[in-house]
Motif scaffolding. Structure first.
Motif, PDB file in Angstrom:
ATOM      1  N   VAL A  28      -1.381  -2.362  -2.297  1.00 22.24           N
ATOM      2  CA  VAL A  28      -0.884  -2.922  -1.035  1.00 22.24           C
ATOM      3  C   VAL A  28       0.597  -2.626  -0.861  1.00 22.24           C
ATOM      4  O   VAL A  28       1.047  -2.207   0.215  1.00 22.24           O
ATOM      5  N   ASN A  29       1.394  -2.828  -1.904  1.00 20.86           N
ATOM      6  CA  ASN A  29       2.835  -2.680  -1.787  1.00 20.86           C
ATOM      7  C   ASN A  29       3.243  -1.233  -1.513  1.00 20.86           C
ATOM      8  O   ASN A  29       4.106  -0.960  -0.661  1.00 20.86           O
ATOM      9  N   VAL A  30       2.635  -0.304  -2.217  1.00 21.04           N
ATOM     10  CA  VAL A  30       2.982   1.110  -2.016  1.00 21.04           C
ATOM     11  C   VAL A  30       2.529   1.584  -0.637  1.00 21.04           C
ATOM     12  O   VAL A  30       3.256   2.326   0.046  1.00 21.04           O
ATOM     13  N   THR A  31       1.354   1.142  -0.212  1.00 21.05           N
ATOM     14  CA  THR A  31       0.878   1.526   1.123  1.00 21.05           C
ATOM     15  C   THR A  31       1.807   1.003   2.205  1.00 21.05           C
ATOM     16  O   THR A  31       2.161   1.729   3.140  1.00 21.05           O
ATOM     17  N   SER A  32       2.212  -0.259   2.085  1.00 20.68           N
ATOM     18  CA  SER A  32       3.114  -0.819   3.095  1.00 20.68           C
ATOM     19  C   SER A  32       4.473  -0.129   3.067  1.00 20.68           C
ATOM     20  O   SER A  32       5.129   0.028   4.101  1.00 20.68           O
ATOM     21  N   LEU A  33       4.895   0.311   1.894  1.00 22.50           N
ATOM     22  CA  LEU A  33       6.172   1.028   1.788  1.00 22.50           C
ATOM     23  C   LEU A  33       6.077   2.390   2.481  1.00 22.50           C
ATOM     24  O   LEU A  33       7.014   2.809   3.181  1.00 22.50           O
ATOM     25  N   ILE A  34       4.948   3.061   2.312  1.00 22.51           N
ATOM     26  CA  ILE A  34       4.748   4.365   2.951  1.00 22.51           C
ATOM     27  C   ILE A  34       4.632   4.227   4.462  1.00 22.51           C
ATOM     28  O   ILE A  34       5.252   4.986   5.225  1.00 22.51           O
ATOM     29  N   VAL A  35       3.849   3.247   4.909  1.00 26.17           N
ATOM     30  CA  VAL A  35       3.545   3.109   6.338  1.00 26.17           C
ATOM     31  C   VAL A  35       4.656   2.394   7.092  1.00 26.17           C
ATOM     32  O   VAL A  35       5.091   2.833   8.158  1.00 26.17           O
ATOM     33  N   PHE A  36       5.119   1.251   6.540  1.00 26.63           N
ATOM     34  CA  PHE A  36       6.035   0.381   7.280  1.00 26.63           C
ATOM     35  C   PHE A  36       7.456   0.378   6.721  1.00 26.63           C
ATOM     36  O   PHE A  36       8.323  -0.312   7.275  1.00 26.63           O
ATOM     37  N   PHE A  37       7.692   1.100   5.624  1.00 24.37           N
ATOM     38  CA  PHE A  37       9.008   1.103   4.978  1.00 24.37           C
ATOM     39  C   PHE A  37       9.441  -0.302   4.595  1.00 24.37           C
ATOM     40  O   PHE A  37      10.610  -0.673   4.696  1.00 24.37           O
ATOM     41  N   ALA A  38       8.484  -1.112   4.146  1.00 22.98           N
ATOM     42  CA  ALA A  38       8.775  -2.498   3.773  1.00 22.98           C
ATOM     43  C   ALA A  38       7.938  -2.901   2.570  1.00 22.98           C
ATOM     44  O   ALA A  38       6.787  -2.483   2.442  1.00 22.98           O
ATOM     45  N   PHE A  39       8.534  -3.713   1.692  1.00 24.68           N
ATOM     46  CA  PHE A  39       7.791  -4.261   0.559  1.00 24.68           C
ATOM     47  C   PHE A  39       7.012  -5.490   1.020  1.00 24.68           C
ATOM     48  O   PHE A  39       7.552  -6.325   1.746  1.00 24.68           O
ATOM     49  N   ALA A  67      10.416 -15.426   9.009  1.00 26.72           N
ATOM     50  CA  ALA A  67       8.981 -15.637   9.226  1.00 26.72           C
ATOM     51  C   ALA A  67       8.161 -14.949   8.135  1.00 26.72           C
ATOM     52  O   ALA A  67       7.154 -15.487   7.663  1.00 26.72           O
ATOM     53  N   TRP A  68       8.582 -13.760   7.707  1.00 23.17           N
ATOM     54  CA  TRP A  68       7.878 -13.061   6.620  1.00 23.17           C
ATOM     55  C   TRP A  68       7.933 -13.880   5.331  1.00 23.17           C
ATOM     56  O   TRP A  68       6.918 -14.038   4.655  1.00 23.17           O
ATOM     57  N   ILE A  69       9.127 -14.376   5.006  1.00 22.37           N
ATOM     58  CA  ILE A  69       9.279 -15.183   3.792  1.00 22.37           C
ATOM     59  C   ILE A  69       8.421 -16.442   3.886  1.00 22.37           C
ATOM     60  O   ILE A  69       7.752 -16.842   2.925  1.00 22.37           O
ATOM     61  N   PHE A  70       8.417 -17.045   5.064  1.00 27.86           N
ATOM     62  CA  PHE A  70       7.637 -18.266   5.277  1.00 27.86           C
ATOM     63  C   PHE A  70       6.143 -18.000   5.130  1.00 27.86           C
ATOM     64  O   PHE A  70       5.406 -18.826   4.568  1.00 27.86           O
ATOM     65  N   LEU A 121       7.217  -1.753  17.214  1.00 23.16           N
ATOM     66  CA  LEU A 121       7.930  -2.646  16.314  1.00 23.16           C
ATOM     67  C   LEU A 121       7.204  -3.980  16.163  1.00 23.16           C
ATOM     68  O   LEU A 121       7.085  -4.512  15.052  1.00 23.16           O
ATOM     69  N   THR A 122       6.699  -4.518  17.271  1.00 18.74           N
ATOM     70  CA  THR A 122       6.008  -5.810  17.231  1.00 18.74           C
ATOM     71  C   THR A 122       4.750  -5.737  16.364  1.00 18.74           C
ATOM     72  O   THR A 122       4.491  -6.629  15.540  1.00 18.74           O
ATOM     73  N   GLU A 123       3.985  -4.677  16.534  1.00 19.31           N
ATOM     74  CA  GLU A 123       2.789  -4.499  15.719  1.00 19.31           C
ATOM     75  C   GLU A 123       3.148  -4.428  14.236  1.00 19.31           C
ATOM     76  O   GLU A 123       2.496  -5.056  13.393  1.00 19.31           O
ATOM     77  N   THR A 124       4.176  -3.675  13.945  1.00 13.42           N
ATOM     78  CA  THR A 124       4.601  -3.505  12.553  1.00 13.42           C
ATOM     79  C   THR A 124       5.027  -4.834  11.944  1.00 13.42           C
ATOM     80  O   THR A 124       4.644  -5.163  10.815  1.00 13.42           O
ATOM     81  N   GLU A 125       5.802  -5.611  12.686  1.00 16.07           N
ATOM     82  CA  GLU A 125       6.274  -6.902  12.190  1.00 16.07           C
ATOM     83  C   GLU A 125       5.109  -7.852  11.899  1.00 16.07           C
ATOM     84  O   GLU A 125       5.112  -8.562  10.882  1.00 16.07           O
ATOM     85  N   ILE A 126       4.126  -7.867  12.785  1.00 16.48           N
ATOM     86  CA  ILE A 126       2.973  -8.750  12.602  1.00 16.48           C
ATOM     87  C   ILE A 126       2.137  -8.318  11.399  1.00 16.48           C
ATOM     88  O   ILE A 126       1.713  -9.147  10.577  1.00 16.48           O
ATOM     89  N   MET A 127       1.918  -7.028  11.252  1.00 20.99           N
ATOM     90  CA  MET A 127       1.101  -6.535  10.145  1.00 20.99           C
ATOM     91  C   MET A 127       1.788  -6.749   8.795  1.00 20.99           C
ATOM     92  O   MET A 127       1.140  -7.092   7.803  1.00 20.99           O
ATOM     93  N   ILE A 128       3.100  -6.588   8.756  1.00 24.79           N
ATOM     94  CA  ILE A 128       3.846  -6.876   7.526  1.00 24.79           C
ATOM     95  C   ILE A 128       3.706  -8.356   7.174  1.00 24.79           C
ATOM     96  O   ILE A 128       3.485  -8.716   6.013  1.00 24.79           O
ATOM     97  N   GLY A 129       3.830  -9.211   8.181  1.00 20.76           N
ATOM     98  CA  GLY A 129       3.686 -10.650   7.960  1.00 20.76           C
ATOM     99  C   GLY A 129       2.310 -11.009   7.427  1.00 20.76           C
ATOM    100  O   GLY A 129       2.177 -11.836   6.514  1.00 20.76           O
ATOM    101  N   LEU A 130       1.274 -10.375   7.958  1.00 23.87           N
ATOM    102  CA  LEU A 130      -0.092 -10.653   7.507  1.00 23.87           C
ATOM    103  C   LEU A 130      -0.294 -10.210   6.059  1.00 23.87           C
ATOM    104  O   LEU A 130      -0.943 -10.892   5.268  1.00 23.87           O
TER     105      LEU A 130
END
Length: 252
Positions: A28-39, A67-70, A121-130
């Protein structure tokens, strides 16, 4: 692997749970780093980003990171809320329910990403949060049922523990300590599995893109189904032993 709780767990239980959970977390972490540039398997970096955005006065960005941390916190909270309320009634359900919720989250990300994602950007933020919520669920579960012996979504503390144990093992009395050797085995198994999952995810993503989240979900599903199988086998063997004991007592 899932049914046993806290001090009732064996070294094998913790290694199995830690390895499989860390493997999926690494994916999950590596995929999100590749796709969203986020851990998405931990929030240490997000705390630093939150402080940076607040210091710059970027309040929207700060609110998103908060919100992500929460959501990671809520994932941990939800896992333990389920365990606390259902562990005595049905430990298998209490320990598998957070993983089922995690699968739903990851399948949702994979499905949306594969069919609908427009890279806004909105889609990315929501998917990272999920994804952070899903990883919070997993981390909360593994830490809780293992009495904090297994934490699989963040390796900073793990690397620190390995360093401490390695230093301790320079002394003979510590090298002969079975509990410490067992702890090191769990930590190394988690580290290797996390790295292996991350490498595999990177290789898979460049071929199948968001389908990789279905692969991660399959790994987590294996944990649930394997434990269900073990539960049924244990129950069958228990009934069989009782019948054998009853038959033997009637014979005598």
């Amino acid at each position: 692997m899932l049914r046993k709780h806290s001090n009732n767990r064996t070294l094998r239980d913790n290694i199995q749970l830690g390895s499989l959970s860390a493997f999926s977390a690494g994916m999950v972490n590596v995929t999100s780093l590749i796709v969203f540039f986020a851990f998405t398997s931990n929030v240490t970096g997000h705390y630093a980003i939150l402080a940076e955005e607040i210091s710059k006065g970027n309040w929207y960005q700060a609110s998103v990171v908060f919100a992500w941390i929460f959501l990671f916190f809520i994932g941990n909270f939800t896992s333990n809320l389920i365990i606390i309320n259902f562990n005595k009634k049905n430990s298998y359900f209490a320990h598998s329910a957070p993983l089922i919720l995690e699968i739903i989250c990851l399948v949702g990300v994979g499905f949306y990403g594969h069919f609908f994602y427009l890279e806004t950007l909105t889609e990315t933020e929501i998917m990272i949060g999920l994804m952070l919520f899903a990883m919070g669920l997993q981390n909360g579960l593994t830490a809780s049922i293992s009495n904090f012996s297994v934490k699989v979504t963040h390796l900073t503390g793990l690397t620190t523990d390995v360093g401490i144990l390695t230093a301790m093992f320079t002394k003979k009395e510590y090298r002969n300590n079975k509990l410490l050797r067992g702890k090191l085995s769990v930590l190394l198994a988690i580290a290797i599995a996390y790295l292996s999952g991350g490498i595999l995810a990177g290789l898979i993503y460049f071929k199948v893109k968001f389908i990789v989240f279905f692969v991660v979900s399959a790994v987590i599903s294996f944990i649930i189904m394997y434990e269900y199988y073990k539960l049924k086998v244990t129950k069958f063997m228990r009934v069989k032993r009782r019948k054998y004991a009853l038959k033997a007592s009637l014979t005598h």
